[in-house]
Design a protein around this motif. Structure first.
Motif, PDB file in Angstrom:
ATOM      1  N   PRO A  47      29.424  43.704  35.393  1.00  0.00           N
ATOM      2  CA  PRO A  47      28.554  42.445  35.369  1.00  0.00           C
ATOM      3  C   PRO A  47      30.079  41.533  35.231  1.00  0.00           C
ATOM      4  CG  PRO A  47      27.055  43.543  33.869  1.00  0.00           C
ATOM      5  CD  PRO A  47      28.356  44.662  34.656  1.00  0.00           C
ATOM      6  N   LEU A  48      29.844  40.275  35.299  1.00  0.00           N
ATOM      7  CA  LEU A  48      31.063  38.993  35.073  1.00  0.00           C
ATOM      8  C   LEU A  48      31.119  38.952  33.113  1.00  0.00           C
ATOM      9  CD1 LEU A  48      30.022  36.151  37.592  1.00  0.00           C
ATOM     10  CD2 LEU A  48      32.085  37.588  37.392  1.00  0.00           C
ATOM     11  N   THR A  49      29.850  39.112  32.727  1.00  0.00           N
ATOM     12  CA  THR A  49      30.529  38.700  31.197  1.00  0.00           C
ATOM     13  C   THR A  49      31.254  40.255  30.765  1.00  0.00           C
ATOM     14  OG1 THR A  49      27.874  39.592  30.936  1.00  0.00           O
ATOM     15  CG2 THR A  49      28.597  37.807  30.707  1.00  0.00           C
ATOM     16  N   VAL A  50      30.409  41.237  31.331  1.00  0.00           N
ATOM     17  CA  VAL A  50      31.910  42.214  30.441  1.00  0.00           C
ATOM     18  C   VAL A  50      33.074  42.572  31.347  1.00  0.00           C
ATOM     19  CG1 VAL A  50      31.545  44.903  30.527  1.00  0.00           C
ATOM     20  CG2 VAL A  50      29.696  44.074  31.037  1.00  0.00           C
ATOM     21  N   PRO A  93      37.469  33.465  27.641  1.00  0.00           N
ATOM     22  CA  PRO A  93      36.279  32.647  26.913  1.00  0.00           C
ATOM     23  C   PRO A  93      34.944  32.524  27.975  1.00  0.00           C
ATOM     24  CG  PRO A  93      37.829  31.186  27.620  1.00  0.00           C
ATOM     25  CD  PRO A  93      38.056  32.328  28.070  1.00  0.00           C
ATOM     26  N   ALA A  94      34.657  32.420  29.065  1.00  0.00           N
ATOM     27  CA  ALA A  94      33.731  32.447  29.957  1.00  0.00           C
ATOM     28  C   ALA A  94      33.362  33.104  31.390  1.00  0.00           C
ATOM     29  CB  ALA A  94      33.924  30.843  30.236  1.00  0.00           C
ATOM     30  N   PRO A  95      32.827  33.374  31.641  1.00  0.00           N
ATOM     31  CA  PRO A  95      32.208  34.377  32.700  1.00  0.00           C
ATOM     32  C   PRO A  95      32.933  33.813  34.197  1.00  0.00           C
ATOM     33  CG  PRO A  95      30.240  34.591  31.430  1.00  0.00           C
ATOM     34  CD  PRO A  95      31.205  33.435  30.909  1.00  0.00           C
ATOM     35  N   ASP A  96      32.375  32.050  34.322  1.00  0.00           N
ATOM     36  CA  ASP A  96      33.011  31.545  35.257  1.00  0.00           C
ATOM     37  C   ASP A  96      34.711  32.204  35.688  1.00  0.00           C
ATOM     38  OD1 ASP A  96      30.345  31.051  35.727  1.00  0.00           O
ATOM     39  OD2 ASP A  96      30.726  28.919  35.320  1.00  0.00           O
ATOM     40  N   LEU A  97      34.943  31.734  34.579  1.00  0.00           N
ATOM     41  CA  LEU A  97      36.411  31.697  34.868  1.00  0.00           C
ATOM     42  C   LEU A  97      36.845  33.786  35.379  1.00  0.00           C
ATOM     43  CD1 LEU A  97      38.010  31.146  31.494  1.00  0.00           C
ATOM     44  CD2 LEU A  97      38.704  30.191  33.201  1.00  0.00           C
ATOM     45  N   VAL A  98      36.225  34.566  35.142  1.00  0.00           N
ATOM     46  CA  VAL A  98      35.897  35.706  36.243  1.00  0.00           C
ATOM     47  C   VAL A  98      35.465  35.781  37.811  1.00  0.00           C
ATOM     48  CG1 VAL A  98      35.772  38.116  36.670  1.00  0.00           C
ATOM     49  CG2 VAL A  98      35.739  37.217  34.027  1.00  0.00           C
ATOM     50  N   ARG A  99      34.649  35.057  37.510  1.00  0.00           N
ATOM     51  CA  ARG A  99      34.100  34.232  39.264  1.00  0.00           C
ATOM     52  C   ARG A  99      35.137  34.392  39.938  1.00  0.00           C
ATOM     53  NH1 ARG A  99      29.114  33.970  40.605  1.00  0.00           N
ATOM     54  NH2 ARG A  99      28.386  33.891  38.969  1.00  0.00           N
ATOM     55  N   ALA A 100      36.233  32.753  39.168  1.00  0.00           N
ATOM     56  CA  ALA A 100      36.705  32.610  40.224  1.00  0.00           C
ATOM     57  C   ALA A 100      38.538  32.650  40.460  1.00  0.00           C
ATOM     58  CB  ALA A 100      37.212  31.356  39.391  1.00  0.00           C
ATOM     59  N   LEU A 101      38.245  33.863  39.641  1.00  0.00           N
ATOM     60  CA  LEU A 101      39.225  34.306  40.312  1.00  0.00           C
ATOM     61  C   LEU A 101      39.617  36.329  40.782  1.00  0.00           C
ATOM     62  CD1 LEU A 101      41.283  34.429  36.107  1.00  0.00           C
ATOM     63  CD2 LEU A 101      41.536  33.638  38.258  1.00  0.00           C
ATOM     64  N   VAL A 102      38.159  36.688  41.265  1.00  0.00           N
ATOM     65  CA  VAL A 102      38.296  37.408  41.952  1.00  0.00           C
ATOM     66  C   VAL A 102      38.648  37.143  43.796  1.00  0.00           C
ATOM     67  CG1 VAL A 102      36.387  38.402  42.911  1.00  0.00           C
ATOM     68  CG2 VAL A 102      35.599  38.061  40.373  1.00  0.00           C
ATOM     69  N   ARG A 103      38.841  38.425  43.754  1.00  0.00           N
ATOM     70  CA  ARG A 103      40.154  38.282  45.370  1.00  0.00           C
ATOM     71  C   ARG A 103      39.941  39.284  45.942  1.00  0.00           C
ATOM     72  NH1 ARG A 103      40.934  34.047  42.688  1.00  0.00           N
ATOM     73  NH2 ARG A 103      42.872  33.134  41.963  1.00  0.00           N
ATOM     74  N   PRO A 104      39.316  39.167  47.286  1.00  0.00           N
ATOM     75  CA  PRO A 104      39.159  39.826  48.127  1.00  0.00           C
ATOM     76  C   PRO A 104      39.865  41.111  48.162  1.00  0.00           C
ATOM     77  CG  PRO A 104      39.277  38.255  49.701  1.00  0.00           C
ATOM     78  CD  PRO A 104      40.084  37.415  48.080  1.00  0.00           C
ATOM     79  N   PRO A 105      39.921  42.828  48.662  1.00  0.00           N
ATOM     80  CA  PRO A 105      38.040  43.103  48.771  1.00  0.00           C
ATOM     81  C   PRO A 105      37.314  43.043  47.477  1.00  0.00           C
ATOM     82  CG  PRO A 105      39.500  44.661  48.238  1.00  0.00           C
ATOM     83  CD  PRO A 105      40.498  43.804  48.124  1.00  0.00           C
ATOM     84  N   LEU A 106      37.634  42.654  46.255  1.00  0.00           N
ATOM     85  CA  LEU A 106      36.139  42.368  44.960  1.00  0.00           C
ATOM     86  C   LEU A 106      35.810  41.220  46.049  1.00  0.00           C
ATOM     87  CD1 LEU A 106      38.168  42.765  42.048  1.00  0.00           C
ATOM     88  CD2 LEU A 106      37.512  44.501  43.361  1.00  0.00           C
ATOM     89  N   ARG A 107      34.510  41.055  45.321  1.00  0.00           N
ATOM     90  CA  ARG A 107      33.714  40.573  45.805  1.00  0.00           C
ATOM     91  C   ARG A 107      32.297  39.845  44.326  1.00  0.00           C
ATOM     92  NH1 ARG A 107      31.955  44.255  49.245  1.00  0.00           N
ATOM     93  NH2 ARG A 107      29.440  44.517  49.294  1.00  0.00           N
ATOM     94  N   VAL A 108      31.753  39.045  44.566  1.00  0.00           N
ATOM     95  CA  VAL A 108      30.872  38.202  43.170  1.00  0.00           C
ATOM     96  C   VAL A 108      29.393  38.483  44.150  1.00  0.00           C
ATOM     97  CG1 VAL A 108      29.732  37.387  41.553  1.00  0.00           C
ATOM     98  CG2 VAL A 108      32.380  37.364  41.726  1.00  0.00           C
ATOM     99  N   VAL A 109      28.246  39.176  43.929  1.00  0.00           N
ATOM    100  CA  VAL A 109      27.845  39.243  44.120  1.00  0.00           C
ATOM    101  C   VAL A 109      26.047  39.428  42.824  1.00  0.00           C
ATOM    102  CG1 VAL A 109      25.592  40.629  45.565  1.00  0.00           C
ATOM    103  CG2 VAL A 109      27.999  41.260  46.389  1.00  0.00           C
ATOM    104  N   GLY A 167      25.936  37.524  39.878  1.00  0.00           N
ATOM    105  CA  GLY A 167      26.567  37.706  38.974  1.00  0.00           C
ATOM    106  C   GLY A 167      27.115  38.834  38.444  1.00  0.00           C
ATOM    107  N   ARG A 168      27.564  39.708  39.249  1.00  0.00           N
ATOM    108  CA  ARG A 168      28.411  40.993  39.129  1.00  0.00           C
ATOM    109  C   ARG A 168      29.304  41.581  40.440  1.00  0.00           C
ATOM    110  NH1 ARG A 168      25.019  45.679  37.494  1.00  0.00           N
ATOM    111  NH2 ARG A 168      23.388  44.808  35.982  1.00  0.00           N
ATOM    112  N   VAL A 169      30.559  41.856  39.791  1.00  0.00           N
ATOM    113  CA  VAL A 169      31.603  41.945  40.897  1.00  0.00           C
ATOM    114  C   VAL A 169      30.961  43.640  41.488  1.00  0.00           C
ATOM    115  CG1 VAL A 169      33.913  42.322  41.064  1.00  0.00           C
ATOM    116  CG2 VAL A 169      33.161  40.202  39.463  1.00  0.00           C
ATOM    117  N   VAL A 170      31.856  43.628  43.058  1.00  0.00           N
ATOM    118  CA  VAL A 170      31.682  44.770  42.875  1.00  0.00           C
ATOM    119  C   VAL A 170      32.999  45.088  44.068  1.00  0.00           C
ATOM    120  CG1 VAL A 170      28.950  44.561  43.462  1.00  0.00           C
ATOM    121  CG2 VAL A 170      29.782  43.832  44.942  1.00  0.00           C
ATOM    122  N   GLY A 171      33.083  46.343  44.004  1.00  0.00           N
ATOM    123  CA  GLY A 171      34.338  46.588  44.943  1.00  0.00           C
ATOM    124  C   GLY A 171      33.980  46.947  46.091  1.00  0.00           C
TER     125      GLY A 171
END
Length: 580
Positions: free
Chosen positions: A425-428, A436-452, A454-458
């Motif tokens: 989960p982005l919150t984790v 301070p905010a899950p949206d910061l994680v979402r914006a910093l995810v780079r391939p091959p990771l992806r957000v599905v 509200g979760r980050v998957v490898g």
């Protein structure tokens, strides 16, 4: 309006000179007039052709009232420095001059008083030499007598030239009014006075005393009621609200526009290191502080009470016992905690190039990320740059790269620990990265990771463990024969598929988890809509169950899912129709 503060040794004629310049006596207390010295701050004003309104803040010169003197001088941009022709250079004159220098006053006129009683030449030469060693170098020196009027025209001309050179303050700036007097007016209530350096105060405004809102019921300047006053100005405000904590040294500010700090990093200027517990003077406030060296001329100050301060503010530290003063330039009023051994030295290296001028790129480089509201509170101008903007957050490029580089390892570690639930989960992740905010994680995810969802998957998140994959294949074979006959709880238990395994199969796209314990093939929704469209519209739940050849245990949650997706529509009589 222009505001000028007096400074100089006790009984050197400051109040007499102000009275000669304005026609009013700044010593307003009977005790002051009886003793012949200024005890509290006094105010007088006048108007000069070509200059406009000029207000004088007359401060006490006695060493016992130095705190009061600093309260009057702190927010004022110009000074009238007074020395007497018939006295030698005095310690209090030196201390006042050092205070003006430390507070950053750069516009001043030196008046050598009592020119009718002694030759002003030696005193003028000594004063000029002392001033030349400070930031007031070049200040004009004028010989004058407050009693005979000798030199008053020259002094007015020098003051007029000085105040005309003062920079124009921003009338739209955030308000910060340092309170130097509080009193009660019969029929009006509580009144406070102070020097407004910039910004505008209007009748009806709300100002904040810490977290407490106070309403401005009335505004006066130079003895007249005003609807609004802009800095620089001497103002008196009639305020209403919870005023128990409103005293001299309090600060009234634009709500939400200032960071009230109890810890700050400063650069000090002085001939010696300050003591562990000096007194901090800023604006009209004096606050006890604890001083922790960081390195060279950098120290961390912990204040006894919070004050609204910004990068670039100028204050002074004073050791009352040794009568020593240090200039303190605020570099960071919101510094990070020093948690580990060597943290102070590392912090000093980070601040090595800071000069008290706020630059967005520099501050982001030191902090990593900043909220746009904090930019205003710290006095950092919003500027274009190569930083990343994520909603209200600004992220430094180096910080963004460091976080993005850490993400794969965190996701892989989670996948090893949770093979059936490898998505994090982005919150984790935000918690692990101290963001301070899950949206910061979402914006910093780079391939091959992806957000599905509200979760980050490898890259291998959709690969099921072999035993789970075999069980899922068995379920899929059952469903191929009867698409809407979901396996029973007993069948799932027999295959070893618990909720975690079914969730993993759902996330991998092998099965569709319609509800807890109920799974169908991923395309079951399309197949169901196709069959339901063949029914007479609208249709009942019983008709849907028969057409899909399933049970109520399956058809009820399936229809709910189709309703939520907008593929079917539930009517008031509990029947449904396929959406067009």
């Amino acid at each position: 309006m222009h505001v000028v503060a007096t400074a100089g040794h006790v009984d050197h004629g400051k109040s007499t000179l102000v009275k000669a310049l304005t026609g009013a006596d700044p010593d307003r207390l009977a005790e002051e007039q009886r003793r012949g010295l200024t005890i509290e701050l006094g105010y007088c004003w006048t108007s000069w052709p070509g200059v406009g309104e000029v207000a004088f803040v007359d401060v006490p010169g006695h060493e016992r009232f130095l705190t009061t003197m600093l309260a009057g001088v702190g927010p004022v941009p110009a000074a009238l420095f007074v020395v007497a022709a018939d006295d030698p250079w005095m310690p209090q004159a030196a201390e006042h001059l050092a205070a003006l220098d430390a507070l950053g006053v750069r516009h001043a006129v030196v008046a050598v008083t009592r020119a009718d009683l002694a030759d002003p030449g030696p005193a003028a030469a000594r004063a000029a030499a002392e001033v030349a060693r400070t930031g007031l170098v070049g200040a004009p020196v004028v010989a004058v007598s407050g009693h005979t009027g000798e030199g008053l025209d020259d002094l007015r001309a020098a003051l007029a030239t000085t105040v005309a050179a003062l920079p124009d303050p921003d009338p739209d700036a955030d308000v910060r009014l340092w309170v130097d007097r509080r009193f009660t007016v019969r029929g009006a209530g509580t009144v406070v006075t102070g020097t407004l350096p910039a910004g505008t105060v209007r009748v009806g405004d709300t100002l904040a005393l810490g977290d407490t809102p106070l309403r401005v019921r009335g505004v006066q300047a130079l003895g007249r009621d005003r609807e609004a006053v802009s800095g620089v100005a001497r103002v008196a405000l009639n305020v209403a609200g919870r005023i128990d904590d409103l005293v001299r040294g309090s600060v009234l500010v634009t709500p939400g526009a200032w960071h009230h700090t109890s810890v700050m990093d400063v650069r000090i200027t002085g001939s010696d290191r300050p003591p562990v517990s000096p007194v901090l003077h800023v604006g009209a406030a004096d606050v006890g502080v604890r001083c922790r060296p960081l390195g060279d001329d950098l120290v961390r100050l912990t204040l006894d009470r919070p004050l609204p301060l910004r990068i670039g503010d100028r204050a002074l530290l004073r050791d009352p016992g040794r009568r020593m003063i240090w200039r303190a330039d605020v570099l960071d009023p919101d510094p990070p905690r020093l948690r580990r051994r060597g943290a102070a030295a590392r912090r000093a290296r980070r601040l090595a190039g800071a000069d008290g001028t706020p630059h967005l790129a520099d501050e982001l480089g030191r902090r990593g990320l900043l909220h746009q509201d904090r930019l205003r509170q710290l006095g950092i101008p919003r500027q274009e740059g190569d930083h990343l903007v994520v909603g209200p957050w600004l992220v430094a490029p180096a910080f963004a790269k460091a976080v993005a580089d850490r993400l794969p390892a965190l996701v892989e570690e989670h996948a090893r620990a949770h093979p059936l639930d490898p998505a994090v989960p982005l919150t984790v992740l935000a918690s692990q990265l101290r963001l301070p905010a899950p949206d910061l994680v979402r914006a910093l995810v780079r391939p091959p990771l992806r957000v599905v969802g509200g979760r980050v998957v490898g890259p291998g998140a959709d690969v099921l463990p072999s035993d789970v994959r075999k069980a899922v294949d068995a379920v899929r074979r059952d469903l191929l024969a009867a698409p809407f006959v979901a396996p029973t709880a007993d069948r799932l238990r027999e295959l070893g598929l618990d909720d975690r395994a079914l969730g993993a199969a759902h996330r991998s796209g092998q099965l569709w988890r319609v509800a807890p314990g109920i799974v169908l093939l991923p395309d079951a929704g399309d197949a169901a809509v196709a069959r339901l469209r063949e029914l007479e519209q609208p249709f009942t739940t019983s008709a849907a169950r028969e057409r899909l050849q399933t049970t109520r245990r399956v058809v009820l949650p399936l229809l709910d899912q189709l309703d939520q997706a907008g593929r079917t529509r539930r009517l008031a009589d509990d029947r449904r129709e396929v959406a067009r």
